[in-house]
Scaffold this motif. Structure first.
Motif, PDB file in Angstrom:
ATOM      1  N   HIS A  74       0.827  -1.203   0.000  1.00 45.01           N
ATOM      2  CA  HIS A  74       0.000   0.000   0.000  1.00 45.01           C
ATOM      3  C   HIS A  74       0.865   1.259   0.000  1.00 45.01           C
ATOM      4  O   HIS A  74       0.534   2.251  -0.663  1.00 45.01           O
ATOM      5  N   LEU A  77       2.134   1.802  -3.476  1.00 44.44           N
ATOM      6  CA  LEU A  77       1.074   2.228  -4.389  1.00 44.44           C
ATOM      7  C   LEU A  77       0.681   3.677  -4.131  1.00 44.44           C
ATOM      8  O   LEU A  77       0.446   4.439  -5.078  1.00 44.44           O
ATOM      9  N   ILE A  78       0.625   4.075  -2.870  1.00 45.13           N
ATOM     10  CA  ILE A  78       0.317   5.473  -2.559  1.00 45.13           C
ATOM     11  C   ILE A  78       1.467   6.383  -2.979  1.00 45.13           C
ATOM     12  O   ILE A  78       1.251   7.502  -3.465  1.00 45.13           O
ATOM     13  N   VAL A 113      -5.641   5.459  -7.858  1.00 42.02           N
ATOM     14  CA  VAL A 113      -5.226   5.292  -6.463  1.00 42.02           C
ATOM     15  C   VAL A 113      -5.610   6.511  -5.630  1.00 42.02           C
ATOM     16  O   VAL A 113      -6.201   6.390  -4.541  1.00 42.02           O
ATOM     17  N   SER A 114      -5.297   7.703  -6.122  1.00 41.51           N
ATOM     18  CA  SER A 114      -5.612   8.916  -5.360  1.00 41.51           C
ATOM     19  C   SER A 114      -7.117   9.128  -5.250  1.00 41.51           C
ATOM     20  O   SER A 114      -7.616   9.592  -4.215  1.00 41.51           O
ATOM     21  N   PHE A 116      -9.400   6.743  -5.130  1.00 40.64           N
ATOM     22  CA  PHE A 116      -9.884   5.784  -4.143  1.00 40.64           C
ATOM     23  C   PHE A 116      -9.652   6.297  -2.719  1.00 40.64           C
ATOM     24  O   PHE A 116     -10.549   6.260  -1.874  1.00 40.64           O
ATOM     25  N   TYR A 117      -8.450   6.799  -2.449  1.00 38.26           N
ATOM     26  CA  TYR A 117      -8.150   7.278  -1.100  1.00 38.26           C
ATOM     27  C   TYR A 117      -8.851   8.597  -0.803  1.00 38.26           C
ATOM     28  O   TYR A 117      -9.143   8.893   0.369  1.00 38.26           O
ATOM     29  N   GLY A 179      -4.411   0.275 -11.880  1.00 38.85           N
ATOM     30  CA  GLY A 179      -4.326   0.816 -10.530  1.00 38.85           C
ATOM     31  C   GLY A 179      -5.397   0.255  -9.615  1.00 38.85           C
ATOM     32  O   GLY A 179      -5.123  -0.098  -8.466  1.00 38.85           O
ATOM     33  N   LEU A 180      -6.631   0.145 -10.121  1.00 40.46           N
ATOM     34  CA  LEU A 180      -7.704  -0.433  -9.315  1.00 40.46           C
ATOM     35  C   LEU A 180      -7.466  -1.910  -9.038  1.00 40.46           C
ATOM     36  O   LEU A 180      -7.749  -2.406  -7.935  1.00 40.46           O
ATOM     37  N   LEU A 183      -5.068  -2.225  -6.226  1.00 36.75           N
ATOM     38  CA  LEU A 183      -5.720  -1.959  -4.938  1.00 36.75           C
ATOM     39  C   LEU A 183      -6.527  -3.167  -4.463  1.00 36.75           C
ATOM     40  O   LEU A 183      -6.482  -3.552  -3.294  1.00 36.75           O
ATOM     41  N   LEU A 186      -4.227  -5.930  -3.256  1.00 39.53           N
ATOM     42  CA  LEU A 186      -3.642  -5.675  -1.944  1.00 39.53           C
ATOM     43  C   LEU A 186      -4.658  -5.829  -0.818  1.00 39.53           C
ATOM     44  O   LEU A 186      -4.311  -6.243   0.293  1.00 39.53           O
ATOM     45  N   ASP A 187      -5.927  -5.489  -1.085  1.00 43.34           N
ATOM     46  CA  ASP A 187      -6.955  -5.556  -0.041  1.00 43.34           C
ATOM     47  C   ASP A 187      -7.660  -6.901   0.015  1.00 43.34           C
ATOM     48  O   ASP A 187      -8.438  -7.143   0.944  1.00 43.34           O
TER      49      ASP A 187
END
Length: 231
Positions: A74, A77-78, A113-114, A116-117, A179-180, A183, A186-187
């Motif tokens: 994570h 990726l961030i 990524v950005s 999503f966060y 990118g999705l 994510l 990773l989750d």
């Protein structure tokens, strides 16, 4: 004064005249705005990088609300968000050459990524506004949103510079999809661990077996230990 009109195009071709065609020179790229680049650098590079460094070291959000950086993957990726915005800013400042084609997919992945966060931190926005007035750390939850908006600005400039007639949108969407997918990958262990644990505690034998199988296949031992300590 002669009233003779110049020959038409058809008459010139019929008489065998050679017509010279001069191509229109390409329009020069728009001048680089130092103010706009400065805003992108501050809010698209420095702020997201500061958020990642502060949360990674102090764990403020993890202790108070939720853990946005549960694994090293994570964090990488961030970190793609400020790194991509910096690379895009430097590449688009070179007006003499066309921007690289790989910048579009990279911006797409960083935007996914950005974005999503930014949605993940959206419920904390009212608390963050109050925290800005008292501690100054309230800017941290706005880091993903600032990185997302900066990436959109860079993507618009990239599309305009690279192919004004036919912007290569497919490349951007492919990058966003990757990118999705990263994510989700990773989750997946954390989601599988929570779901499998709930099923394993069920009174139904079939559901219990399904939960144990899910834990064996996709479960994370670290997440399982964390959930055990939380209980």
């Amino acid at each position: 004064m002669s009233d003779r009109k110049p020959p038409s195009l058809a008459a010139s071709l019929a008489e065998g005249h050679i017509i010279e065609w001069t191509p229109r020179p390409p329009e020069p790229p728009s001048p680089v705005s130092r103010t706009g680049d400065g805003l992108v650098f501050v809010f698209g590079v420095l702020l997201p990088a500061a958020v990642l460094a502060i949360e990674g070291s102090l764990r403020l959000c993890a202790e108070a609300f939720f853990d946005p950086i549960p694994t090293f993957g994570h964090m990488l990726l961030i970190g793609l968000v400020p790194a991509t915005n910096l690379m895009g800013l430097l590449a688009l400042r070179r007006t003499a050459t066309a921007p690289p084609a790989w910048l579009g997919p990279l911006l797409g992945a960083a935007l996914a990524v950005s974005g999503f966060y930014a949605l993940l931190f959206l419920p904390l926005a009212p608390i963050a506004v109050v925290a800005i007035l008292y501690f100054g750390l309230g800017l941290l939850p706005f880091g993903p949103a600032a990185g997302f908006l900066s990436g959109l600005a860079l993507l618009r400039r990239w599309r305009t510079r690279l192919a004004p007639a036919a912007p290569p949108t497919r490349r951007v969407w492919m990058g966003a999809a990757l990118g999705l997918m990263a994510l989700v990958a990773l989750d997946l262990p954390a989601v599988a661990t929570r779901t499998g644990l709930q099923w394993a505690l069920s009174g139904d034998p079939q559901t219990r077996e399904r939960g144990l199988g899910l834990l064996r296949t996709f479960g994370s031992q670290d997440d399982l230990l964390r959930l055990a300590y939380d209980v």
